[in-house]
Design a protein around this motif. Structure first.
Motif, PDB file in Angstrom:
ATOM      1  N   ARG A   6      32.478  64.993  36.141  1.00 30.83           N
ATOM      2  CA  ARG A   6      31.026  65.163  36.056  1.00 30.83           C
ATOM      3  C   ARG A   6      30.601  66.510  36.636  1.00 30.83           C
ATOM      4  N   GLY A  29      27.641  70.189  35.777  1.00 34.21           N
ATOM      5  CA  GLY A  29      26.878  71.117  36.602  1.00 34.21           C
ATOM      6  C   GLY A  29      27.274  72.559  36.359  1.00 34.21           C
ATOM      7  N   SER A  66      24.785  75.431  34.829  1.00 31.67           N
ATOM      8  CA  SER A  66      24.475  76.595  35.661  1.00 31.67           C
ATOM      9  C   SER A  66      24.425  77.891  34.857  1.00 31.67           C
ATOM     10  N   GLU A 102      29.762  70.685  41.031  1.00 29.41           N
ATOM     11  CA  GLU A 102      28.650  70.000  41.689  1.00 29.41           C
ATOM     12  C   GLU A 102      27.727  70.990  42.388  1.00 29.41           C
ATOM     13  N   GLY A 153      25.803  73.328  39.947  1.00 26.74           N
ATOM     14  CA  GLY A 153      24.672  72.653  39.322  1.00 26.74           C
ATOM     15  C   GLY A 153      23.473  72.579  40.248  1.00 26.74           C
ATOM     16  N   SER A 200      16.990  69.231  36.090  1.00 27.38           N
ATOM     17  CA  SER A 200      16.914  68.182  37.096  1.00 27.38           C
ATOM     18  C   SER A 200      17.180  66.812  36.482  1.00 27.38           C
ATOM     19  N   CYS A 222      18.770  66.129  33.711  1.00 27.60           N
ATOM     20  CA  CYS A 222      20.152  66.034  33.230  1.00 27.60           C
ATOM     21  C   CYS A 222      21.109  65.762  34.391  1.00 27.60           C
ATOM     22  N   LEU A 223      20.942  66.464  35.503  1.00 27.31           N
ATOM     23  CA  LEU A 223      21.781  66.224  36.668  1.00 27.31           C
ATOM     24  C   LEU A 223      21.611  64.793  37.166  1.00 27.31           C
ATOM     25  N   ARG A 224      20.371  64.334  37.224  1.00 28.82           N
ATOM     26  CA  ARG A 224      20.115  62.972  37.700  1.00 28.82           C
ATOM     27  C   ARG A 224      20.741  61.940  36.764  1.00 28.82           C
ATOM     28  N   LEU A 253      24.669  63.499  39.330  1.00 28.93           N
ATOM     29  CA  LEU A 253      25.049  64.679  40.099  1.00 28.93           C
ATOM     30  C   LEU A 253      24.019  64.979  41.178  1.00 28.93           C
ATOM     31  N   ARG A 287      21.376  66.809  43.502  1.00 24.97           N
ATOM     32  CA  ARG A 287      20.341  67.783  43.155  1.00 24.97           C
ATOM     33  C   ARG A 287      19.815  68.556  44.364  1.00 24.97           C
TER      34      ARG A 287
END
Length: 353
Positions: A165, A169, A173, A266, A269, A289, A291-293, A297, A299
């Motif tokens: 995962r 990130g 980035s 991680e 990201g 934000s 997508c990471l959540r 992942l 934040r």
């Protein structure tokens, strides 16, 4: 006469699928990389035994070397061993540290390198860069881009979910890194390579819009291709600029000040999200934000166990990790008090997104 085209070094073969490691002998032969299997196979301790069992039927002539650490010393030791006989190629099989060790050793003696990724933690799987630790400090070393990039989805599926995962990130980035590159163009006149930028942006946009997750082969394939495209973007530009800006300055600063806090992807990201907030790009901030959540992942720095004051120190230190790079962090040139205020606003913004 105008230049009509440019020559770009790229892998001869890219293959993302299940069963790739077991089929490695045929892949190398079909790609005209090694017809007889006279290759040096480099593995890490984690997957070494499993890999050896799978490749022996199709690569009986291969020599298998086990490496560890991802250090410059280990890469040089491997390079010395490669002088024992003539090899058609060096085949690195594993995660980032194993692949970077193999890339560096192969480049040192001018041997083609095949990258076989068993995890998707970062964009090093197909890049012309090797990240290796030297005297306790991680540095980036230019290497020849792999002649082939292969991703075995069976290994990815069975690997640690957190590290895979993390690759999400790292790809996301790119969006922040490209914004920093454009900022450097506008402020300092730094040239931006359009083709390189397109390659870096392509994978990130695909991840933002894909509805799947790491249990879906379609999504994992898009992630793998995004990481490979990031490597190509760096090869086109001749630097890590399209994939590394303030986001990676933050990641490297955390690695220096608070080692083993999080993985490369991680941290990249989270760094990208923070830098996007600093730019005031609300639309892109919400996209990244969410997508990471959605993919579980981290934040904020607090998710990694860092205090506010520790992260303030990270941001203050970040420009020292890439002194030649101009990003939103250098542009704002914030003092401790301003970093602290921006950070408080950032945490609130993340909670609302």
């Amino acid at each position: 006469m105008p230049l009509l085209a440019r020559t770009i070094l790229t892998p001869l073969h890219v293959d993302v699928r299940r069963g790739a490691v077991a089929d490695l002998g045929r892949i190398l032969a079909d790609g005209r990389i090694s017809a007889g299997g006279d290759v040096a196979v480099v593995v890490g301790h984690g997957v070494g035994a499993r890999v050896a069992d799978l490749i022996r039927p199709s690569l009986g002539a291969a020599d298998i070397f086990t490496v560890s650490g991802g250090t410059l010393d280990s890469a040089n030791e491997l390079a010395a061993k490669l002088r024992a006989r003539s090899y058609d190629a060096v085949v690195g099989i594993g995660g980032g540290t194993t692949l970077d060790t193999a890339k560096y050793a192969a480049t040192r003696y001018g041997i083609p390198m095949v990258s076989v990724a068993t995890s998707l933690a970062n964009d090093g799987i197909g890049s012309p860069v090797a990240s290796l630790v030297n005297d306790g400090i991680k540095g980036s070393y230019g290497v020849h881009i792999p002649i082939a990039v292969i991703v075995d989805l069976d290994f990815v599926e069975s690997g640690p979910s957190r590290y895979n995962r993390g690759g999400i990130g790292d790809v996301l980035s790119n969006l922040s890194a490209l914004a920093d590159w454009e900022l450097a163009r506008d402020i300092r006149g730094e040239p931006v390579d359009g083709l390189s930028a397109s390659l870096a942006r392509m994978g990130a946009e695909a991840l933002l819009s894909h509805p799947g997750d790491m249990t879906d082969d379609g999504f994992v394939t898009v992630l793998a291709e995004g990481l490979i495209a990031s490597g190509l973007a760096m090869a086109v530009s001749g630097s890590s600029r399209p994939c590394s800006g303030g986001c990676h300055e933050i990641m490297h600063a955390v690695d220096v000040l608070h080692p083993r806090t999080g993985s490369h992807g991680e941290l990249a990201g989270m760094g990208a999200l923070f830098c996007t907030f600093l730019r005031g790009d609300e639309t892109r901030f919400r996209q990244i934000s969410r997508c990471l959540r959605r993919h579980g992942l981290h934040r904020t720095h607090r998710d990694f166990g860092l205090t506010d004051e520790q992260f303030v120190d990270v941001i203050a230190f970040a420009p020292r990790t890439r002194p030649d790079r101009y990003t939103i962090i250098e542009h704002l040139d914030m003092g401790t008090k301003e970093i602290r205020a921006r950070l408080a606003d950032y945490v609130d913004a993340v909670q609302r997104s």
